[in-house]
Design an enzyme around this catalytic site. Structure first.
Site, PDB file in Angstrom:
ATOM      1  N   CYS A 185      68.159 114.532  15.663  1.00  0.00           N
ATOM      2  CA  CYS A 185      67.142 115.394  15.678  1.00  0.00           C
ATOM      3  C   CYS A 185      66.661 115.430  14.358  1.00  0.00           C
ATOM      4  CB  CYS A 185      67.469 116.779  16.288  1.00  0.00           C
ATOM      5  SG  CYS A 185      68.787 117.718  15.517  1.00  0.00           S
TER       6      CYS A 185
ATOM      7  N   CYS B  32      76.115 120.107  22.735  1.00  0.00           N
ATOM      8  CA  CYS B  32      75.666 119.272  21.643  1.00  0.00           C
ATOM      9  C   CYS B  32      76.898 118.476  20.829  1.00  0.00           C
ATOM     10  CB  CYS B  32      75.396 120.530  20.566  1.00  0.00           C
ATOM     11  SG  CYS B  32      74.903 119.937  18.854  1.00  0.00           S
TER      12      CYS B  32
ATOM     13  N   ASP C 187      77.515 129.908   5.544  1.00  0.00           N
ATOM     14  CA  ASP C 187      78.129 129.475   6.900  1.00  0.00           C
ATOM     15  C   ASP C 187      79.400 129.981   7.041  1.00  0.00           C
ATOM     16  OD1 ASP C 187      78.169 128.301   9.272  1.00  0.00           O
ATOM     17  OD2 ASP C 187      78.762 126.219   8.575  1.00  0.00           O
TER      18      ASP C 187
END
Length: 279
Positions: free
Chosen positions: A172, A142, A62
């Site tokens: 989620c 989001c 990331d």
């Protein structure tokens, strides 16, 4: 996998229903995964080097504009869920991705078939409807983006939906049936720090900037800085004030804490405090 042994999904849902509690995303309660993963990948690459000799490589987690989930999908590590995260039969989605790019030719792995079927629980549960269609995420809606990457004011239309989420959002993943199989980590690095899985909004609001920096040393949370941290907390405190289930005593404590900090806050935090007080 980053799930520490003390995390229980039922307990996570319960905390989301308790307005005065502060909910921090599960992955961020321990040490900064960027550092942990990068160090382990570097060690792994060095072990490979001892076996095959010198080769060109670079490690990532990331940390560069790589299509990590798509690379992992093509490598057969799992399939893409409708929430856009990678899913794996043994680990669900509660794991970090890391890469070692090499200049050595390797055999091509077979891709994994999708196993989501007709399920769309992740789409239905999203508090801000950020998953606009299967495999499509509008980051501007989001809560993870809004509370972490977004440097500006939280859009007013999403503040109520944030509830008591002060850093990220796990809904989620909590709802996904595949996470019934999520493994627990044995790495001490990902153990919960400073009671972040049990802290109240008032406890975290009481931290000075110095305490924030010290307690989040080595944590991914530190990157957002004290201002965004306070901004997020102010929204959650406003949502608690607007919740009819919160007792008058708790409401007075929340209001008093917000009012005490209003004069000394910068314009970004002050705007969110005022919104909270007007709740």
């Amino acid at each position: 996998n980053y799930l520490s042994p003390e995390i229980d999904f039922d307990h996570e849902w319960q905390r989301l229903a308790e307005p005065t509690q502060a909910v921090v995303s599960m992955y961020a309660r321990g040490r900064d995964y960027h550092k942990v993963m990068r160090n382990r990948l570097q060690e792994f690459a060095q072990r490979i080097e001892k076996q095959i000799g010198a080769f060109g490589y670079r490690v990532f987690t990331d940390s560069a504009p790589l299509m990590e989930v798509e690379l992992a999908r093509k490598a057969g590590l799992g399939w893409r869920g409708k929430h856009t995260l990678l899913l794996n039969r043994e680990s669900g989605s509660t794991f970090f991705l890391g890469e070692i790019l090499v200049d050595v030719p390797l055999p091509i792995d077979q891709e994994e078939d999708s196993h989501c079927g007709t399920c769309q629980s992740c789409i239905d549960v999203c508090p801000t409807q950020a998953i606009t269609a299967p495999y499509q995420l509008d980051a501007r809606r989001c809560i993870s983006y809004l509370t972490i990457e977004n440097p500006d004011a939280i859009p007013v239309e999403f503040r109520r939906a944030m509830g008591n989420r002060v850093y990220g959002c796990d809904d989620c993943q909590l709802i996904c049936p595949w996470n019934k199989f999520a493994q627990r980590t044995a790495l001490p690095d990902f153990a919960e720090r400073h009671g972040l899985g049990r802290a109240s909004l008032l406890q975290l609001w009481s931290w000075t900037e110095e305490e924030f920096e010290k307690r989040h040393e080595g944590s991914a949370i530190r990157r957002i800085g004290y201002t965004r941290w306070r901004r997020n907390l102010a929204v959650a405190m406003g949502n608690a004030l607007a919740d009819g289930e919160v007792s008058e005593i708790e409401q007075r404590s929340l209001r008093k804490a917000l009012l005490a900090c209003l004069p000394s806050s910068d314009s970004l935090v002050a705007e969110h405090i005022q919104w909270a007080l007007d709740a």
